[in-house]
Design a protein around this motif. Sequence first.
Motif, PDB file in Angstrom:
ATOM      1  N   VAL A 205     -25.968 -58.333 -30.849  1.00 32.47           N
ATOM      2  CA  VAL A 205     -26.755 -59.475 -31.449  1.00 32.47           C
ATOM      3  C   VAL A 205     -25.628 -60.507 -31.818  1.00 32.47           C
ATOM      4  CG1 VAL A 205     -28.109 -60.211 -33.506  1.00 32.47           C
ATOM      5  CG2 VAL A 205     -28.356 -57.790 -32.731  1.00 32.47           C
ATOM      6  N   THR A 206     -26.005 -61.759 -31.446  1.00 33.14           N
ATOM      7  CA  THR A 206     -24.960 -62.850 -31.820  1.00 33.14           C
ATOM      8  C   THR A 206     -25.433 -63.504 -33.251  1.00 33.14           C
ATOM      9  OG1 THR A 206     -24.053 -62.845 -29.630  1.00 33.14           O
ATOM     10  CG2 THR A 206     -23.606 -64.850 -30.968  1.00 33.14           C
TER      11      THR A 206
ATOM     12  N   LYS B  41     -25.729 -64.581 -45.546  1.00 30.51           N
ATOM     13  CA  LYS B  41     -26.778 -65.128 -44.857  1.00 30.51           C
ATOM     14  C   LYS B  41     -26.588 -65.222 -43.501  1.00 30.51           C
ATOM     15  CE  LYS B  41     -28.350 -67.552 -48.986  1.00 30.51           C
ATOM     16  NZ  LYS B  41     -28.778 -68.616 -49.548  1.00 30.51           N
ATOM     17  N   PHE B  42     -27.207 -64.745 -42.457  1.00 25.26           N
ATOM     18  CA  PHE B  42     -27.013 -64.981 -40.948  1.00 25.26           C
ATOM     19  C   PHE B  42     -28.266 -65.518 -40.382  1.00 25.26           C
ATOM     20  CE2 PHE B  42     -24.487 -61.390 -42.087  1.00 25.26           C
ATOM     21  CZ  PHE B  42     -23.297 -61.655 -41.714  1.00 25.26           C
ATOM     22  N   GLN B  43     -27.988 -66.303 -39.166  1.00 25.08           N
ATOM     23  CA  GLN B  43     -28.941 -66.696 -38.568  1.00 25.08           C
ATOM     24  C   GLN B  43     -28.679 -65.980 -36.862  1.00 25.08           C
ATOM     25  OE1 GLN B  43     -30.302 -70.718 -38.463  1.00 25.08           O
ATOM     26  NE2 GLN B  43     -31.292 -70.581 -36.250  1.00 25.08           N
ATOM     27  N   ILE B  44     -29.933 -65.411 -36.394  1.00 27.25           N
ATOM     28  CA  ILE B  44     -29.912 -64.584 -35.222  1.00 27.25           C
ATOM     29  C   ILE B  44     -29.729 -65.874 -34.055  1.00 27.25           C
ATOM     30  CG2 ILE B  44     -31.010 -63.025 -33.612  1.00 27.25           C
ATOM     31  CD1 ILE B  44     -32.078 -61.793 -36.096  1.00 27.25           C
ATOM     32  N   GLU B  45     -28.650 -65.710 -33.249  1.00 32.77           N
ATOM     33  CA  GLU B  45     -28.496 -66.617 -32.040  1.00 32.77           C
ATOM     34  C   GLU B  45     -29.027 -66.125 -30.884  1.00 32.77           C
ATOM     35  OE1 GLU B  45     -27.860 -69.696 -32.734  1.00 32.77           O
ATOM     36  OE2 GLU B  45     -27.220 -69.501 -34.927  1.00 32.77           O
ATOM     37  N   LYS B  46     -28.796 -64.815 -30.450  1.00 33.31           N
ATOM     38  CA  LYS B  46     -28.854 -64.220 -29.586  1.00 33.31           C
ATOM     39  C   LYS B  46     -28.965 -62.611 -29.282  1.00 33.31           C
ATOM     40  CE  LYS B  46     -25.517 -64.624 -26.295  1.00 33.31           C
ATOM     41  NZ  LYS B  46     -24.514 -65.024 -25.603  1.00 33.31           N
ATOM     42  N   ILE B  47     -29.958 -62.163 -28.756  1.00 34.41           N
ATOM     43  CA  ILE B  47     -30.144 -60.645 -28.487  1.00 34.41           C
ATOM     44  C   ILE B  47     -29.680 -60.325 -27.122  1.00 34.41           C
ATOM     45  CG2 ILE B  47     -31.496 -58.613 -29.122  1.00 34.41           C
ATOM     46  CD1 ILE B  47     -33.072 -60.605 -31.230  1.00 34.41           C
TER      47      ILE B  47
END
Length: 79
Positions: free
Chosen positions: A14-15, A71-77
């Motif tokens: 996960v990025t 706080k994170f936002q998921i950019e790529k899986i």
Amino acid sequence: NNIDTSKVSILTTVTLTNLNTKKKVTYKIVSENEADLKQGKISVTSPIGHSLLGKAVGESVEVQVPAGVLKFQIEKIEL
């Protein structure tokens, strides 16, 4: 090869973008006995790993850690 990459699950990579610092980080979600932060492998039971499970690209998560809330936002899986 049968792992669904539309949502975060164990063995996915996960990025994330840290929304506080704007820095990107990449973690592989692994079992507890495989976790090694220096190699970018975090446990599925860790606060970050647990909060990411089941989330999709574009979603944001808040993680309570000893130093406060991250706080994170998921950019790529990916695998």
